[in-house]
Design a protein around this motif. Structure first.
Motif, PDB file in Angstrom:
ATOM      1  N   VAL A 147     -26.313   2.288  -6.410  1.00  0.00           N
ATOM      2  CA  VAL A 147     -25.763   2.783  -7.374  1.00  0.00           C
ATOM      3  C   VAL A 147     -24.853   2.805  -8.284  1.00  0.00           C
ATOM      4  O   VAL A 147     -24.260   1.645  -8.441  1.00  0.00           O
ATOM      5  N   VAL A 148     -25.155   3.415  -9.774  1.00  0.00           N
ATOM      6  CA  VAL A 148     -24.423   2.539 -10.810  1.00  0.00           C
ATOM      7  C   VAL A 148     -23.059   3.348 -11.124  1.00  0.00           C
ATOM      8  O   VAL A 148     -22.818   5.167 -11.250  1.00  0.00           O
ATOM      9  N   ILE A 149     -22.198   2.414 -11.210  1.00  0.00           N
ATOM     10  CA  ILE A 149     -20.679   3.087 -11.831  1.00  0.00           C
ATOM     11  C   ILE A 149     -20.196   3.131 -13.132  1.00  0.00           C
ATOM     12  O   ILE A 149     -20.434   2.365 -13.588  1.00  0.00           O
ATOM     13  N   ASP A 150     -19.354   4.221 -14.303  1.00  0.00           N
ATOM     14  CA  ASP A 150     -19.600   4.461 -15.380  1.00  0.00           C
ATOM     15  C   ASP A 150     -18.844   3.395 -15.716  1.00  0.00           C
ATOM     16  O   ASP A 150     -18.934   3.560 -16.601  1.00  0.00           O
ATOM     17  N   HIS A 151     -17.671   3.226 -14.581  1.00  0.00           N
ATOM     18  CA  HIS A 151     -16.668   2.516 -15.604  1.00  0.00           C
ATOM     19  C   HIS A 151     -15.547   1.573 -14.480  1.00  0.00           C
ATOM     20  O   HIS A 151     -15.850   2.061 -12.915  1.00  0.00           O
ATOM     21  N   PRO A 152     -14.609   0.684 -14.430  1.00  0.00           N
ATOM     22  CA  PRO A 152     -14.348   0.245 -13.348  1.00  0.00           C
ATOM     23  C   PRO A 152     -13.136   0.911 -12.225  1.00  0.00           C
ATOM     24  O   PRO A 152     -12.844   0.140 -11.536  1.00  0.00           O
ATOM     25  N   HIS A 153     -13.140   2.356 -13.635  1.00  0.00           N
ATOM     26  CA  HIS A 153     -11.684   3.042 -12.071  1.00  0.00           C
ATOM     27  C   HIS A 153     -10.889   2.263 -12.236  1.00  0.00           C
ATOM     28  O   HIS A 153      -9.811   2.957 -10.411  1.00  0.00           O
ATOM     29  N   SER A 154      -9.916   1.554 -12.451  1.00  0.00           N
ATOM     30  CA  SER A 154      -8.548   1.636 -12.652  1.00  0.00           C
ATOM     31  C   SER A 154      -8.200   0.834 -14.529  1.00  0.00           C
ATOM     32  O   SER A 154      -9.030  -0.221 -14.985  1.00  0.00           O
ATOM     33  N   GLY A 195      21.034   9.275 -16.356  1.00  0.00           N
ATOM     34  CA  GLY A 195      20.929  10.692 -15.920  1.00  0.00           C
ATOM     35  C   GLY A 195      19.679  11.548 -16.558  1.00  0.00           C
ATOM     36  O   GLY A 195      19.112  13.238 -16.694  1.00  0.00           O
ATOM     37  N   GLN A 196      19.245  10.749 -17.206  1.00  0.00           N
ATOM     38  CA  GLN A 196      17.020  11.211 -18.134  1.00  0.00           C
ATOM     39  C   GLN A 196      15.989  10.810 -16.466  1.00  0.00           C
ATOM     40  O   GLN A 196      15.506   9.865 -16.322  1.00  0.00           O
ATOM     41  N   SER A 197      16.318  11.492 -15.583  1.00  0.00           N
ATOM     42  CA  SER A 197      15.823  12.142 -14.503  1.00  0.00           C
ATOM     43  C   SER A 197      13.879  12.291 -14.281  1.00  0.00           C
ATOM     44  O   SER A 197      13.570  11.844 -13.772  1.00  0.00           O
ATOM     45  N   GLU A 198      13.842  12.728 -15.465  1.00  0.00           N
ATOM     46  CA  GLU A 198      12.101  12.268 -15.505  1.00  0.00           C
ATOM     47  C   GLU A 198      11.335  11.999 -16.629  1.00  0.00           C
ATOM     48  O   GLU A 198      10.398  11.839 -15.916  1.00  0.00           O
ATOM     49  N   LEU A 199      12.013  11.125 -16.987  1.00  0.00           N
ATOM     50  CA  LEU A 199      11.489   9.739 -17.528  1.00  0.00           C
ATOM     51  C   LEU A 199      10.704   8.763 -16.983  1.00  0.00           C
ATOM     52  O   LEU A 199       9.917   8.537 -16.647  1.00  0.00           O
ATOM     53  N   LEU A 200      11.576   8.638 -15.696  1.00  0.00           N
ATOM     54  CA  LEU A 200      11.302   7.873 -15.348  1.00  0.00           C
ATOM     55  C   LEU A 200      10.324   8.015 -13.608  1.00  0.00           C
ATOM     56  O   LEU A 200       9.420   6.539 -13.834  1.00  0.00           O
ATOM     57  N   PRO A 201      10.261   9.116 -13.432  1.00  0.00           N
ATOM     58  CA  PRO A 201       8.997   8.947 -12.586  1.00  0.00           C
ATOM     59  C   PRO A 201       7.965   9.660 -13.184  1.00  0.00           C
ATOM     60  O   PRO A 201       6.458   9.493 -12.901  1.00  0.00           O
ATOM     61  N   VAL A 202       7.973  10.229 -14.527  1.00  0.00           N
ATOM     62  CA  VAL A 202       7.081  10.247 -15.159  1.00  0.00           C
ATOM     63  C   VAL A 202       5.505   9.437 -15.311  1.00  0.00           C
ATOM     64  O   VAL A 202       4.858   8.497 -15.867  1.00  0.00           O
ATOM     65  N   LEU A 203       6.589   7.462 -15.514  1.00  0.00           N
ATOM     66  CA  LEU A 203       6.446   6.639 -16.418  1.00  0.00           C
ATOM     67  C   LEU A 203       5.614   5.839 -14.882  1.00  0.00           C
ATOM     68  O   LEU A 203       4.371   5.564 -14.495  1.00  0.00           O
ATOM     69  N   LEU A 204       6.041   6.160 -13.760  1.00  0.00           N
ATOM     70  CA  LEU A 204       4.945   5.606 -12.461  1.00  0.00           C
ATOM     71  C   LEU A 204       4.403   6.317 -11.753  1.00  0.00           C
ATOM     72  O   LEU A 204       3.291   4.963 -11.698  1.00  0.00           O
ATOM     73  N   LEU A 205       4.543   7.666 -12.507  1.00  0.00           N
ATOM     74  CA  LEU A 205       2.655   7.903 -12.191  1.00  0.00           C
ATOM     75  C   LEU A 205       2.097   7.386 -13.100  1.00  0.00           C
ATOM     76  O   LEU A 205       0.687   7.421 -12.703  1.00  0.00           O
ATOM     77  N   ALA A 206       2.275   7.342 -13.945  1.00  0.00           N
ATOM     78  CA  ALA A 206       1.350   6.994 -15.386  1.00  0.00           C
ATOM     79  C   ALA A 206      -0.194   5.206 -14.444  1.00  0.00           C
ATOM     80  O   ALA A 206      -0.209   5.262 -14.628  1.00  0.00           O
ATOM     81  N   PHE A 207       1.383   4.610 -14.441  1.00  0.00           N
ATOM     82  CA  PHE A 207       1.524   3.459 -13.967  1.00  0.00           C
ATOM     83  C   PHE A 207       0.609   2.861 -12.915  1.00  0.00           C
ATOM     84  O   PHE A 207      -0.497   3.370 -12.204  1.00  0.00           O
ATOM     85  N   ALA A 208       1.136   4.178 -11.279  1.00  0.00           N
ATOM     86  CA  ALA A 208       0.637   4.476 -10.296  1.00  0.00           C
ATOM     87  C   ALA A 208      -1.078   4.992 -10.556  1.00  0.00           C
ATOM     88  O   ALA A 208      -2.283   4.441 -10.106  1.00  0.00           O
ATOM     89  N   LEU A 209      -1.171   5.853 -11.359  1.00  0.00           N
ATOM     90  CA  LEU A 209      -2.668   6.661 -11.727  1.00  0.00           C
ATOM     91  C   LEU A 209      -3.344   5.327 -12.089  1.00  0.00           C
ATOM     92  O   LEU A 209      -5.029   5.490 -12.242  1.00  0.00           O
ATOM     93  N   GLY A 210      -3.116   4.967 -12.991  1.00  0.00           N
ATOM     94  CA  GLY A 210      -3.516   3.879 -13.366  1.00  0.00           C
ATOM     95  C   GLY A 210      -4.514   2.405 -12.643  1.00  0.00           C
ATOM     96  O   GLY A 210      -5.238   2.032 -12.563  1.00  0.00           O
ATOM     97  N   VAL A 211      -3.701   2.580 -11.572  1.00  0.00           N
ATOM     98  CA  VAL A 211      -4.342   1.431 -10.537  1.00  0.00           C
ATOM     99  C   VAL A 211      -5.137   2.011  -9.966  1.00  0.00           C
ATOM    100  O   VAL A 211      -6.400   1.120  -9.955  1.00  0.00           O
ATOM    101  N   THR A 212      -5.136   3.360  -9.825  1.00  0.00           N
ATOM    102  CA  THR A 212      -6.733   3.706  -9.265  1.00  0.00           C
ATOM    103  C   THR A 212      -7.608   4.473  -9.409  1.00  0.00           C
ATOM    104  O   THR A 212      -9.088   4.958  -9.358  1.00  0.00           O
ATOM    105  N   ASP A 213      -7.103   4.487 -10.996  1.00  0.00           N
ATOM    106  CA  ASP A 213      -8.541   5.319 -11.731  1.00  0.00           C
ATOM    107  C   ASP A 213      -8.065   5.159 -13.000  1.00  0.00           C
ATOM    108  O   ASP A 213      -7.794   4.433 -13.822  1.00  0.00           O
ATOM    109  N   ASN A 214      -9.160   5.483 -13.817  1.00  0.00           N
ATOM    110  CA  ASN A 214      -9.176   5.665 -15.498  1.00  0.00           C
ATOM    111  C   ASN A 214     -10.143   4.768 -16.321  1.00  0.00           C
ATOM    112  O   ASN A 214     -10.091   3.710 -15.433  1.00  0.00           O
TER     113      ASN A 214
END
Length: 322
Positions: free
Chosen positions: A227-234, A269-288
């Motif tokens: 099976v051919v996989i298009d890209h590395p998925h990480s 007190g900037q509660s939204e910035l760290l979670p979205v950064l961690l999300l970007a990191f986590a999503l980059g591990v298993t896909d893209n």
């Protein structure tokens, strides 16, 4: 971008096109950093993202119902995998975008009261529903992990309550599905993909194979042949393949500095910035895949969080430059 020059499939036209993509991305980052340098603008962005996600979720569910209405409500609610309406119709890509909106909705509820807080939370729950219905384990696991980290860091009753609700929804979903079938999927073919990419990267360890090289991977499958996989998925394995250790070190340093600033802002007190950064990191591990793209979903759930942190850092470094 410089790695295009030693790619296997390079030519002047492809190098120029990729150079234009670099300019697009730099302009996006510069504009985002400039426009998001105030708390009001950042709050407005969160509202736009969440409202757009709510409308997108409703349209996706309606479109999905139209496709499956003859199967019955029970079948529609649980069995088929939801695909999103619109350009981000891929389940994993769509779930990644909606995961960012879920974090914004939860963060926005902290600074709101009364009906506004209820609106934020209801929007977040609707977005969570469509994420669960995609059966995309990577984005869902990333989202749950971030909420768990929030419990450990914050230990607020609200975070514990929402995390418990998330876990209950996932447990209910898993309980309804074929457990054996889900575990049979395991990690999919990700380990095989990453191992193959690793061996390919060893052939050009320092500077990689170049951004324009063929990234497709052929895997041998006992059940259905090659099976051919298009890209590395990480993102990280892909960067190692394209740019070697030099590119990977640059990427990891980008995350290191962003996360360092994100933790500092979170404690302030900037509660939204760290979670979205961690999300970007986590999503980059298993896909893209490639980080250098024309306007794409990756700009929102990967590059935008980095720009938001950079904007806040710029604001504090030069408060008179607003």
């Amino acid at each position: 971008w410089l790695s295009c020059l030693w790619s296997e499939n390079d030519n002047l036209g492809k190098v120029a096109k990729t150079g234009a993509q670099l300019v697009y991305l730099l302009v996006f980052l510069l504009v985002a950093t400039r426009c998001l340098s105030s708390d009001v603008r950042r709050q407005q962005l969160m509202v736009v993202v969440v409202v757009s996600a709510v409308f997108g979720a409703l349209l996706s569910l309606w479109n999905f119902w139209e496709l499956w209405e003859r199967r019955g409500a029970a079948y529609w609610l649980w069995t088929p995998r939801l695909t999103f309406w619109g350009s981000a119709d891929h389940p994993i890509i769509g779930a990644s975008l909606y995961a960012m909106a879920a974090i914004f909705a939860y963060s926005g509820s902290f600074d709101s009261k009364g009906w506004q807080r209820i609106g934020w939370l209801l929007g977040g729950l609707l977005v969570l529903l469509v994420i669960v219905r995609t059966y995309s384990r990577g984005p869902l696991l990333a989202l749950l992990t971030i909420f768990f980290i929030g419990v450990v860091i914050n230990r607020g009753r609200k975070t514990v309550l929402v995390s418990g609700l998330l876990i209950a929804i996932v447990v209910a979903w898993v309980g309804y599905q074929d457990i054996g079938g889900m575990f049979e999927r395991g990690a999919g073919v990700r380990p095989q993909i990453w191992l193959t990419v690793w061996y390919d990267a060893l052939n050009a360890p320092l500077f990689g194979h170049g951004l324009l090289s063929d990234e497709s991977i052929e895997l041998a499958r006992a059940d259905r042949g090659p099976v051919v996989i298009d890209h590395p998925h990480s993102i990280f394995m892909a960067t190692l393949f394209y740019g070697g250790l030099s590119g990977l070190i640059l990427l990891l340093n980008l995350f290191r500095t962003s996360l360092k600033e994100g933790f500092r802002l979170f404690s302030g007190g900037q509660s939204e910035l760290l979670p979205v950064l961690l999300l970007a990191f986590a999503l980059g591990v298993t896909d893209n895949n490639k980080l250098l793209l024309s306007p794409a979903p990756l700009w929102l759930f990967f590059w935008l969080p980095i720009a938001m942190v950079a904007a806040r850092h710029r604001l504090e470094a030069a408060p008179t430059a607003q």
